[in-house]
Design a protein around this motif. Structure first.
Motif, PDB file in Angstrom:
ATOM      1  N   ARG A   1       0.533  -1.486   0.229  1.00 49.70           N
ATOM      2  CA  ARG A   1      -0.515  -0.025  -0.218  1.00 49.70           C
ATOM      3  C   ARG A   1       0.979   0.675   0.424  1.00 49.70           C
ATOM      4  O   ARG A   1       2.145   1.266   0.755  1.00 49.70           O
ATOM      5  N   VAL A   2       0.309   2.265  -0.759  1.00 47.49           N
ATOM      6  CA  VAL A   2       0.883   3.716  -0.891  1.00 47.49           C
ATOM      7  C   VAL A   2      -0.010   4.639  -0.364  1.00 47.49           C
ATOM      8  O   VAL A   2      -0.575   4.644  -0.979  1.00 47.49           O
ATOM      9  N   THR A   3       0.565   5.890   0.265  1.00 49.94           N
ATOM     10  CA  THR A   3      -0.212   7.232   0.121  1.00 49.94           C
ATOM     11  C   THR A   3       1.065   8.271   0.320  1.00 49.94           C
ATOM     12  O   THR A   3       2.100   7.925   0.422  1.00 49.94           O
ATOM     13  N   TYR A   4      -0.145   9.501  -0.439  1.00 48.44           N
ATOM     14  CA  TYR A   4       1.995   9.686  -1.107  1.00 48.44           C
ATOM     15  C   TYR A   4       1.338  11.565  -0.724  1.00 48.44           C
ATOM     16  O   TYR A   4       0.499  11.230   0.119  1.00 48.44           O
ATOM     17  N   GLY A   5       2.658  12.286  -0.430  1.00 47.38           N
ATOM     18  CA  GLY A   5       2.712  13.617   0.199  1.00 47.38           C
ATOM     19  C   GLY A   5       3.609  14.578  -0.677  1.00 47.38           C
ATOM     20  O   GLY A   5       4.415  13.892  -1.536  1.00 47.38           O
ATOM     21  N   VAL A   6       4.160  15.550   0.410  1.00 48.65           N
ATOM     22  CA  VAL A   6       4.641  16.193  -0.796  1.00 48.65           C
ATOM     23  C   VAL A   6       5.752  15.897  -0.295  1.00 48.65           C
ATOM     24  O   VAL A   6       6.991  16.076  -1.100  1.00 48.65           O
ATOM     25  N   GLY A   7       5.965  16.138   1.287  1.00 46.80           N
ATOM     26  CA  GLY A   7       7.341  16.695   1.738  1.00 46.80           C
ATOM     27  C   GLY A   7       7.410  15.219   2.919  1.00 46.80           C
ATOM     28  O   GLY A   7       6.300  14.309   3.404  1.00 46.80           O
ATOM     29  N   GLY A   8       8.694  15.065   3.055  1.00 49.40           N
ATOM     30  CA  GLY A   8       8.995  14.090   4.604  1.00 49.40           C
ATOM     31  C   GLY A   8       8.607  14.390   5.613  1.00 49.40           C
ATOM     32  O   GLY A   8       7.654  13.445   6.315  1.00 49.40           O
ATOM     33  N   GLY A   9       8.211  15.083   6.332  1.00 47.43           N
ATOM     34  CA  GLY A   9       7.197  15.701   7.593  1.00 47.43           C
ATOM     35  C   GLY A   9       5.938  14.882   7.303  1.00 47.43           C
ATOM     36  O   GLY A   9       5.259  14.442   8.549  1.00 47.43           O
ATOM     37  N   GLU A  10       5.468  15.452   5.881  1.00 43.16           N
ATOM     38  CA  GLU A  10       3.913  15.185   6.318  1.00 43.16           C
ATOM     39  C   GLU A  10       4.157  13.813   6.106  1.00 43.16           C
ATOM     40  O   GLU A  10       2.841  12.604   6.578  1.00 43.16           O
ATOM     41  N   ALA A  11       4.552  12.704   4.920  1.00 45.07           N
ATOM     42  CA  ALA A  11       4.345  11.506   5.109  1.00 45.07           C
ATOM     43  C   ALA A  11       4.944  10.503   6.126  1.00 45.07           C
ATOM     44  O   ALA A  11       4.134   9.933   6.901  1.00 45.07           O
ATOM     45  N   VAL A  12       5.957  11.251   7.076  1.00 48.31           N
ATOM     46  CA  VAL A  12       5.951  10.826   8.687  1.00 48.31           C
ATOM     47  C   VAL A  12       4.945  11.109   9.215  1.00 48.31           C
ATOM     48  O   VAL A  12       4.311  10.051   9.706  1.00 48.31           O
ATOM     49  N   ASP A  13       4.379  11.679   9.167  1.00 50.42           N
ATOM     50  CA  ASP A  13       3.160  12.054  10.087  1.00 50.42           C
ATOM     51  C   ASP A  13       2.085  11.335   9.663  1.00 50.42           C
ATOM     52  O   ASP A  13       1.361  10.708  10.313  1.00 50.42           O
TER      53      ASP A  13
END
Ligand SMILES: Cc1ncc(COP(=O)(O)O)c(C=O)c1O
Length: 424
Positions: free
Chosen positions: A111-123
């Motif tokens: 499974r994959v969920t996308y983000g713009v930045g690393g912090g957002e992806a860690v959140d």
């Protein structure tokens, strides 16, 4: 370049973007403004200085600047009429990138969920862990770094979060690499343990032997999830596509950022095991990001993955790492009164020195000798050394000559150490 243009830009930046940064850089004599850039090289705006980029923004430029194939993928996508797309709808490019990401990870990760930045992806990784387990505690490494956004910030070093407290509760730190401390901290309320696979901002301390097997067992024992932040260590940096492959374990969730963008279009991804989808399936709109996984970025990322996962590319990284190690050993032999340890896995390198003033001193000295590299902020005795993965023998010769000269200068200017420590 018209004389004085660089000074004008510095003034504009100071007046309208960041007065504090300009004051700091002026005080330490670091006046770089990036102008032209290509491959592993960057040039100062006034064209006078050429630097080998061994900072790479922590991995953004793994493939160098403006890699021709990535640039072409971006331009082709634009020509085809691809834009950001609509993050609420089913999307061809998001689906195709997810297929590729999943193909390149252990089979449990689907499974994959996308983000713009690393912090957002860690959140998102932390939200998913809490949502799925119904637990609240998050254990993280003291002195680690996962970004400046809400939950990622709460899992970071105290110095970055104090002014913004109270932050999200339930975050507990343990020393990285210490299984006993982790064992004492983890319990039935622990949603997840989150570590950078090797913490870059902490100066790249290598995980002790069997550390990750122990972490995996402790998590399994308590029903807690293991989140690995591969934002700096992923995408071939350590000689394997994912750093956790070195340790024979599979995390429940892992986060990819920086290099996925090819340095051309911001995109990050949080990848996770199939069973965690139970939570998202019940709440498909609980986490959205307008620009996360922008379709145009998906095209860029697809090309990055294609290049980075090629066995001959990874073989190149390993060959270069081996040859660079011999150079670094030589530097250590010559300057063993400064450089005490080489922390290296692939081209993920920390040069550990005698004193915490040396990281900044070597960063300044390297800059003056044509190499851009920065010290680890949470252990300033370490110079982070992250050359682009595409370097070859020509750059190795350059590194040898310039790094020796940088160490030599630092050796002759030890008097700056105390001053530097006072300033930082
Ligand atoms: C290991 C790690 N995690 C997370 C982040 C945060 O990424 P971003 O700056 O894209 O939010 C960084 C950024 O330096 C990082 O190095």
């Amino acid at each position: 370049m018209v004389e004085g243009y660089k000074n004008k830009i510095i003034k504009l930046y100071r007046d309208h973007v960041s007065s504090g940064k300009v004051e700091f850089y002026t005080a330490i004599g670091f006046d770089l403004i990036i102008g032209r850039r290509h491959g592993p090289w960057i040039y100062d705006l006034d064209g006078r200085k050429k630097l080998l980029n061994c900072h790479c923004n922590g991995g953004v430029y793994n493939l160098g600047h403006l890699h021709p194939e990535i640039k072409k993928a971006l331009l082709d996508a634009l020509e085809e009429g691809i834009d950001i797309g609509n993050h609420h709808l089913i999307s061809e490019n998001r689906a195709l990138l997810a297929e590729k990401l999943v193909e390149l990870t252990p089979k449990e990760i689907t499974r994959v969920t996308y983000g713009v930045g690393g912090g957002e992806a860690v959140d998102y990784a932390i939200k998913l862990a809490r949502g799925y387990t119904g637990r609240y505690k998050i254990i993280y490494a003291k002195g680690g770094y996962h970004g400046h956004t809400g939950l990622a910030l709460a899992a970071g070093d105290d110095q970055y979060k104090r002014p913004f407290e109270p932050l999200a509760p339930g975050f507990i730190s343990v020393p990285f690499g210490d299984l006993d401390s982790l064992s004492n901290a983890i319990d039935n309320d622990t949603a997840a343990v989150i570590f950078e696979t090797i913490p870059a901002t902490l100066g790249m301390p290598m995980p002790p032997k069997n550390f990750y097997k122990g972490v995996r067992d402790l998590c399994d024992d308590k029903g807690s999830l293991l989140i690995l932040d591969e934002i700096q260590t992923g995408l071939g940096r350590t000689g394997k596509l994912w750093c956790f492959e070195h340790y024979g374990i599979v995390p429940d969730i892992f986060v990819v950022g920086k290099g996925l963008s090819g340095g051309l279009y911001p995109i990050t991804a949080t990848l996770y095991k199939e069973e965690l989808d139970q939570f998202m399936r019940r709440h498909p709109f609980i986490h959205v990001s307008t620009f996360g996984g922008a379709e145009i970025g998906c095209r860029v990322a697809l090309k990055v993955l294609e290049i980075s996962s090629d066995p001959s590319f990874l073989n190149h990284v390993n060959q270069i790492s081996y040859r660079l190690r011999r150079i670094l050993d030589e530097v250590m032999t010559n300057y063993n009164d400064i450089l005490t340890e080489i922390r290296q896995i692939g081209l993920f390198i920390g040069l550990k020195m005698m004193d915490e003033g040396y990281g900044p001193l070597l960063a300044i000295s390297s800059y003056n000798h044509g190499i851009l590299a920065v010290y680890a902020n949470n252990d300033r005795s370490v110079l982070q050394f992250l050359p682009p993965l595409i370097i070859g023998d020509e750059e190795l010769i350059y590194i040898r000559e310039r790094l020796m000269a940088a160490y030599n200068w630092a050796k002759e200017h030890k008097e700056y150490l105390e001053l530097i420590k006072m300033m930082l």
